[in-house]
Design a protein around this motif. Sequence first.
Motif, PDB file in Angstrom:
ATOM      1  N   PRO A 498      17.577  22.957  60.894  1.00 17.35           N
ATOM      2  CA  PRO A 498      16.174  22.960  60.472  1.00 17.35           C
ATOM      3  C   PRO A 498      15.939  23.410  59.023  1.00 17.35           C
ATOM      4  O   PRO A 498      14.802  23.427  58.568  1.00 17.35           O
ATOM      5  N   ALA A 499      17.009  23.827  58.309  1.00 19.94           N
ATOM      6  CA  ALA A 499      16.811  24.327  56.931  1.00 19.94           C
ATOM      7  C   ALA A 499      16.154  23.262  56.050  1.00 19.94           C
ATOM      8  O   ALA A 499      15.271  23.583  55.240  1.00 19.94           O
ATOM      9  N   TYR A 500      16.582  22.013  56.212  1.00 24.68           N
ATOM     10  CA  TYR A 500      16.026  20.922  55.408  1.00 24.68           C
ATOM     11  C   TYR A 500      15.652  19.754  56.326  1.00 24.68           C
ATOM     12  O   TYR A 500      16.328  19.488  57.321  1.00 24.68           O
ATOM     13  N   HIS A 501      14.574  19.060  55.970  1.00 23.73           N
ATOM     14  CA  HIS A 501      14.087  17.951  56.805  1.00 23.73           C
ATOM     15  C   HIS A 501      14.571  16.610  56.254  1.00 23.73           C
ATOM     16  O   HIS A 501      14.550  16.376  55.045  1.00 23.73           O
ATOM     17  N   VAL A 502      14.985  15.729  57.177  1.00 26.09           N
ATOM     18  CA  VAL A 502      15.563  14.434  56.806  1.00 26.09           C
ATOM     19  C   VAL A 502      14.688  13.297  57.333  1.00 26.09           C
ATOM     20  O   VAL A 502      14.273  13.309  58.499  1.00 26.09           O
TER      21      VAL A 502
END
Length: 679
Positions: A498-502
């Motif tokens: 969840p650290a970065y959204h793709v």
Amino acid sequence: MKSLADPVAALKGVGPKSAVALNKLGINTVGDLLLEYPFRYDDFAVRKLSEISDQEKVTLKGTVASEAVLTRFGRKKSRLNFRLLVDHDVIMVTFFNQPYLAQKVETGKEMAVYGKWDAKRQRLAGMKILFNEGANDLAGVYRSSKDIKQTTVKKLVKQAYDGYKDVLTDIIPEETRCKFRLLPRKVMIHDMHFPEDQRTANAARRSAIFDEFFCFQVKMQFVRKVKHKEQGIKIVYDNSQLKLFISSLPFELTDAQKKVVNEICSDMHRDIHMNRLLQGDVGSGKTVVAAIALYAAVTAGFQAALMAPTEILAQQHAEKLDHLFSKFNVNVALLTGSTASRTKTRRELLRHLNDGQIDIVVGTHALIQDDVAFKKLGLVITDEQHRFGVNQRQKFKDKGITPDVLAMTATPIPRTLAITLYGEMDVSTINELPKGRLPIETVWLREKQLNEAITFLKKQLSLGAQAYVISPLIEESEMMDLKNAEEIFAKLKKQLEPAYHVGLLHGRMKGSEKNEIMTDFKNKKFDILVSTTVIEVGVDVSNATMMLILDADRFGLAQLHQLRGRVGRGKKQSYCFLIADPKNEYGVARMKVMAETNDGFVIAQKDLELRGQGDILGNKQSGVPDFRVGDPVTDLRILQAAQQEASEIINDSEFTRKSSNKGLINYLRYELDKGISFD
């Protein structure tokens, strides 16, 4: 009376089926057939064994030293072997699937055989037995198809020349022929088809290349001359308002932008029809130049339209123009396929367009539909114009009464192709990037180094940047071992969320889906956008500073450059990583070019050198001429000479009065018979 315009069906032996087969090859008239030159020659001159190389196609002459042995195998397959005494050597000659030749082979008979030499086995793979060798050592090899044999094409060419040679007249003026030491047209055509030797063929080819380039260029130059005489709209724009708009921009125009703005505005102000191409590298600021031209038209009381190839790009243009004109009284509207699906909205938009309430309309090909009507259209702009067909561009132009035309392209065209593609247009070029833009750092890595790129990607994300990850496929293909968008999307989600959204974007999505995803990416709801080449043109997200292109060797140079141009649009340093294991030198060369330069014009020239001109724009309708003998890359000097000569002749004030131009004028009447006056 015979004419080169006679249909090929006028020739003996050309029935309906043959005529259709020839038409499919682009041969419709006798004139077309005579210009259907051989693409190479078979040299049937007899050679000595001591002179020839392995795998060379040659003619050997000797005495049949053994009986022919015919072996049949499989269905309709056979092998014919016999020995041939050549000088003091005995070689084996083999013919496959030509069993009828067995009766032609007689022991002790002298014979000439054409075939491919195998030095290791001392064997000749026969192609044909020559029964009249020496009659013509060079024989032309022509294009053919499953519907018409090459032998038939050759016979028809001979029949056409014999029957029509007396109606062949010179197109190139005698003065020009003498200046460049060119053959008369009748001699040139004869020697291209029936050369006595290689020297004759070379001389004919040189003349044919010039002839082909010259004939194309005189048409371009004449059309350009006629267009410059066409009565156009005189757009008397409000210069003070235009200066006010330019001063309101949040940046200063580059010197190159100022230059092209002056060229465009000067054209618009004159009462001749503007037909100008604006070309500039990715991110060079063409949209702002277009906005200035659009506003100039509006201040003069005209409407203007801008057509883009995709909904994403059209929407982006509309939003940008809306923002730029927010302090000015300009009504901007958007018309795309999505608008068309909302009947009430579309009907209202068309009514406002027709009554003049809309000043500028931006859209896709939806703009050229029959029910789209303007009150007073003065300027039409096509963005990425090579993506629209010739007919589409003409239909767009026909929406007004000779509106000025500005075509834009971010696909840099080297001078080599600009001469051929846009001979009838005036060309403006933006050759510098806006101040403050940093060149994109491009790195080529092998597949095994992918983790290095991922590590760097994470670092960029941690600094608040966004990134694109590009894949050549949407979903997994059993035929090709390429990274695919859906697989990459799944892997990156697992690795980074969840650290970065793709996010995921590809061409099979509906227009509304694509727009929503791009809007979300722009609004930073996604940190990474996994995409196919759908983002190649025009997408502008200034916070995106990192691009990772997987299987980069699967893309063309121009496409890679367009993709890379999606980053580096802000003031932060941007990066592009090319992940590729090229299978050949051509692939390696392309990766090296991308890593060495950001200059689109240098890349386009290199692409031209590596690939040739035929595929540089990809779209047949783009207007790239299909030259039969000339190559704009290897024959550039001849092309430039032909273009210069054509320009001087056409623009000569005495052009129509010189008797030496009679053949050329007749040619132009035939080619451009559209009611054009030659007075």
